[in-house]
Design a protein around this motif. Structure first.
Motif, PDB file in Angstrom:
ATOM      1  N   LYS A 278      -7.893  -8.461  -7.226  1.00 39.22           N
ATOM      2  CA  LYS A 278      -9.159  -7.823  -7.594  1.00 39.22           C
ATOM      3  C   LYS A 278     -10.347  -8.755  -7.366  1.00 39.22           C
ATOM      4  O   LYS A 278     -11.455  -8.298  -7.081  1.00 39.22           O
ATOM      5  N   LYS A 279     -10.088 -10.045  -7.476  1.00 39.85           N
ATOM      6  CA  LYS A 279     -11.147 -11.021  -7.179  1.00 39.85           C
ATOM      7  C   LYS A 279     -11.474 -10.984  -5.695  1.00 39.85           C
ATOM      8  O   LYS A 279     -12.646 -11.042  -5.297  1.00 39.85           O
ATOM      9  N   ARG A 280     -10.446 -10.861  -4.877  1.00 36.88           N
ATOM     10  CA  ARG A 280     -10.662 -10.823  -3.426  1.00 36.88           C
ATOM     11  C   ARG A 280     -11.218  -9.484  -2.972  1.00 36.88           C
ATOM     12  O   ARG A 280     -11.989  -9.420  -2.002  1.00 36.88           O
ATOM     13  N   PHE A 281     -10.819  -8.421  -3.646  1.00 34.04           N
ATOM     14  CA  PHE A 281     -11.254  -7.077  -3.270  1.00 34.04           C
ATOM     15  C   PHE A 281     -11.689  -6.335  -4.533  1.00 34.04           C
ATOM     16  O   PHE A 281     -10.891  -5.618  -5.157  1.00 34.04           O
ATOM     17  N   ILE A 312       3.110   0.255   5.656  1.00 27.58           N
ATOM     18  CA  ILE A 312       3.585  -0.121   6.990  1.00 27.58           C
ATOM     19  C   ILE A 312       3.211  -1.563   7.310  1.00 27.58           C
ATOM     20  O   ILE A 312       4.016  -2.319   7.876  1.00 27.58           O
ATOM     21  N   GLU A 313       1.992  -1.951   6.954  1.00 32.20           N
ATOM     22  CA  GLU A 313       1.558  -3.327   7.199  1.00 32.20           C
ATOM     23  C   GLU A 313       2.434  -4.323   6.437  1.00 32.20           C
ATOM     24  O   GLU A 313       2.840  -5.357   6.970  1.00 32.20           O
ATOM     25  N   LEU A 314       2.744  -4.009   5.191  1.00 35.47           N
ATOM     26  CA  LEU A 314       3.581  -4.908   4.392  1.00 35.47           C
ATOM     27  C   LEU A 314       5.004  -4.959   4.946  1.00 35.47           C
ATOM     28  O   LEU A 314       5.631  -6.030   4.982  1.00 35.47           O
ATOM     29  N   GLU A 315       5.492  -3.824   5.401  1.00 34.81           N
ATOM     30  CA  GLU A 315       6.851  -3.812   5.950  1.00 34.81           C
ATOM     31  C   GLU A 315       6.950  -4.660   7.207  1.00 34.81           C
ATOM     32  O   GLU A 315       8.006  -5.241   7.500  1.00 34.81           O
ATOM     33  N   SER A 316       5.850  -4.747   7.963  1.00 31.17           N
ATOM     34  CA  SER A 316       5.858  -5.598   9.159  1.00 31.17           C
ATOM     35  C   SER A 316       6.025  -7.071   8.786  1.00 31.17           C
ATOM     36  O   SER A 316       6.393  -7.896   9.625  1.00 31.17           O
ATOM     37  N   SER A 317       5.766  -7.388   7.515  1.00 28.88           N
ATOM     38  CA  SER A 317       5.983  -8.750   7.003  1.00 28.88           C
ATOM     39  C   SER A 317       7.267  -8.834   6.187  1.00 28.88           C
ATOM     40  O   SER A 317       7.461  -9.776   5.406  1.00 28.88           O
ATOM     41  N   ASP A 318       8.137  -7.811   6.339  1.00 30.46           N
ATOM     42  CA  ASP A 318       9.406  -7.746   5.599  1.00 30.46           C
ATOM     43  C   ASP A 318       9.203  -7.697   4.092  1.00 30.46           C
ATOM     44  O   ASP A 318       9.972  -8.275   3.320  1.00 30.46           O
ATOM     45  N   ILE A 319       8.158  -6.990   3.683  1.00 33.76           N
ATOM     46  CA  ILE A 319       7.926  -6.720   2.262  1.00 33.76           C
ATOM     47  C   ILE A 319       8.016  -5.220   2.067  1.00 33.76           C
ATOM     48  O   ILE A 319       7.269  -4.455   2.685  1.00 33.76           O
ATOM     49  N   LEU A 369       0.815 -11.215  -2.310  1.00 34.91           N
ATOM     50  CA  LEU A 369      -0.640 -11.378  -2.374  1.00 34.91           C
ATOM     51  C   LEU A 369      -1.224 -11.662  -1.005  1.00 34.91           C
ATOM     52  O   LEU A 369      -2.213 -11.043  -0.590  1.00 34.91           O
ATOM     53  N   GLU A 370      -0.620 -12.583  -0.275  1.00 37.38           N
ATOM     54  CA  GLU A 370      -1.152 -12.938   1.046  1.00 37.38           C
ATOM     55  C   GLU A 370      -0.990 -11.797   2.034  1.00 37.38           C
ATOM     56  O   GLU A 370      -1.901 -11.503   2.819  1.00 37.38           O
ATOM     57  N   ALA A 371       0.162 -11.133   2.000  1.00 35.92           N
ATOM     58  CA  ALA A 371       0.388 -10.014   2.928  1.00 35.92           C
ATOM     59  C   ALA A 371      -0.532  -8.846   2.604  1.00 35.92           C
ATOM     60  O   ALA A 371      -1.061  -8.184   3.521  1.00 35.92           O
ATOM     61  N   LEU A 372      -0.751  -8.580   1.328  1.00 34.21           N
ATOM     62  CA  LEU A 372      -1.631  -7.484   0.934  1.00 34.21           C
ATOM     63  C   LEU A 372      -3.082  -7.810   1.281  1.00 34.21           C
ATOM     64  O   LEU A 372      -3.840  -6.927   1.709  1.00 34.21           O
ATOM     65  N   THR A 373      -3.448  -9.061   1.133  1.00 31.89           N
ATOM     66  CA  THR A 373      -4.796  -9.498   1.526  1.00 31.89           C
ATOM     67  C   THR A 373      -5.020  -9.245   3.009  1.00 31.89           C
ATOM     68  O   THR A 373      -6.057  -8.694   3.415  1.00 31.89           O
ATOM     69  N   ASN A 374      -4.044  -9.635   3.825  1.00 30.99           N
ATOM     70  CA  ASN A 374      -4.160  -9.413   5.277  1.00 30.99           C
ATOM     71  C   ASN A 374      -4.248  -7.926   5.604  1.00 30.99           C
ATOM     72  O   ASN A 374      -5.037  -7.515   6.473  1.00 30.99           O
ATOM     73  N   ALA A 375      -3.459  -7.115   4.892  1.00 30.42           N
ATOM     74  CA  ALA A 375      -3.462  -5.669   5.140  1.00 30.42           C
ATOM     75  C   ALA A 375      -4.811  -5.064   4.776  1.00 30.42           C
ATOM     76  O   ALA A 375      -5.383  -4.268   5.543  1.00 30.42           O
ATOM     77  N   LEU A 379      -7.210  -3.197   7.370  1.00 31.46           N
ATOM     78  CA  LEU A 379      -7.381  -1.752   7.234  1.00 31.46           C
ATOM     79  C   LEU A 379      -8.724  -1.384   6.614  1.00 31.46           C
ATOM     80  O   LEU A 379      -9.251  -0.302   6.873  1.00 31.46           O
ATOM     81  N   GLY A 380      -9.278  -2.308   5.802  1.00 32.78           N
ATOM     82  CA  GLY A 380     -10.559  -2.020   5.179  1.00 32.78           C
ATOM     83  C   GLY A 380     -11.682  -1.901   6.186  1.00 32.78           C
ATOM     84  O   GLY A 380     -12.696  -1.242   5.914  1.00 32.78           O
TER      85      GLY A 380
END
Length: 385
Positions: A278-281, A312-319, A369-375, A379-380
């Motif tokens: 939430k701090k980042r976004f 889909i973005e997270l799955e590309s990072s195996d999450i 956290l890092e993968a979601l930040t990248n996503a 996408l934003g």
């Protein structure tokens, strides 16, 4: 790989794996209803498992009925309670709008048989409107056949005031069915202290084998069998018992008890994760944030970014996470749970659910956290809708 869909189905826990492999190697295997020595050994192991489950869940040994899972348990309770209630003038079933489909569809089934289905509103934080339930229990006194409200929601992880609901239902002499599927195996549960009439759970939610479950009944003698069979489970559920699966229920619940402190550690990491994202976004919304939640669930949305795109973005990072938003012709749809909470489509279409468990390494949240930040950064910029 990070598996973050425990609310959907937990991986088989390590203790269960070790037990099951050894059990398959060593045997014995037999029909637990046979009176020969091998049958007696199998029956003894199954009944020992029942005793362990009872102790772990704060129930009496006789209150534990083994079955295939929560859906079966829910269905059996509805049939047992409602097949005759209308004859006594009790023709109202009360649920919330955030229940699992197993509850909602059972209620609909009995609407077709002449019952009235009333849905308790849900507040914006994901907790049911307890005042409204209390009003209905007074207004329709003597006419309510069953109240069915869950302990914790599968999407938001929000914990409902189920012990208070049990108390007011008991005072009004109304049977209370509580779907504890998302609560047991994540939080301490004591069936007798809660005063719930019926509780259900599925083994695959806390690391046991799929196709196993438990129905807890305050008064088992009031249950009618869905499967008549040969009188197994004291006549409450016929059919040869899945004794190997039931043994894993005891192992998994015992494993949870031994590792219960891990969930407090997960809660601390989850809160750190939510604070940082939430701090980042700042535009990010965490559903049920202001309500009590199970320690391991985050239901998060970036308004304007489609949740399945994030998945889909997270799955590309195996999450591996999930979203309860359905898609039809690429049109995202807000789930019924979020609609019941009054969540807008802008938020509802963006949700992903991150759910971990006591087998999850704590550092999983750092990687998510890092993968979601990248996503979100990717996408934003393009916005999915």
């Amino acid at each position: 790989m990070i598996y973050a869909d425990y609310n959907g189905s937990a991986p088989i826990c390590e203790d269960v794996k070790e037990y099951f492999i050894k059990r398959l190697q060593d045997g014995p295997f037999a029909n637990p209803n046979s009176i020969h020595r091998l049958g007696t050994k199998v029956l003894t192991a199954m009944e020992n498992s029942r005793a362990i489950c009872a102790k772990t869940l704060g129930a009496k040994y006789t209150q534990v009925i083994f079955n295939s899972g929560a859906t079966e348990g829910i269905t059996q309770v509805f049939h047992s309670v409602l097949d005759s209630a209308k004859d006594d003038g009790q023709n109202i079933v009360i649920t919330s709008g955030i229940e699992h489909s197993a509850v909602i569809n059972c209620a609909k089934f009995y609407v077709n048989k002449g019952y009235t289905h009333k849905v308790v509103p849900t507040l914006s934080n994901g907790v049911i409107d307890l005042d409204q339930l209390k009003e209905w229990l007074k207004e329709f006194k003597g006419r309510i056949a069953l109240v069915a409200i869950m302990a914790a929601n599968n999407e938001t992880g929000v914990i409902q005031p189920f012990e208070e609901i049990a108390s007011i239902c008991t005072k009004n002499e109304v049977p209370f069915l509580c779907d504890t599927t998302q609560f047991i195996g994540k939080c301490h549960f004591d069936f007798q202290k809660t005063n719930i009439d019926y509780a259900v759970t599925s083994g695959h939610k806390f690391g046991a084998l799929t196709g196993t479950g438990i129905l807890l009944a305050k008064h088992p003698g009031k249950l009618h069998p869905l499967v008549i069979g040969g009188g197994q489970e004291k006549g409450i559920r016929g059919g040869t018992q899945n004794y190997l699966g039931y043994e894993t229920l005891a192992v998994a619940l015992d494993s949870f008890t031994k590792n219960a402190g891990k969930y407090e550690d997960l809660k601390v990491k989850r809160l750190e994760f939510e604070k940082e994202i939430k701090k980042r976004f700042p535009q990010v919304v965490i559903l049920g944030e202001d309500a009590p939640r199970v320690c391991s669930t985050t239901y998060i949305s970036y308004p304007g970014v489609h949740g399945q795109a994030v998945q889909i973005e997270l799955e590309s990072s195996d999450i591996f996470v999930t979203t309860s938003s359905a898609c039809s012709d690429n049109e995202p749809v807000t789930s019924k749970v979020l609609k019941a909470m009054g969540v807008s489509d802008e938020v509802g279409r963006g949700v992903v659910r991150i759910s971990l468990g006591h087998c999850s390494p704590l550092e999983s949240y750092d990687k998510i956290l890092e993968a979601l930040t990248n996503a979100y950064e990717k996408l934003g910029k393009i916005k999915s809708y």
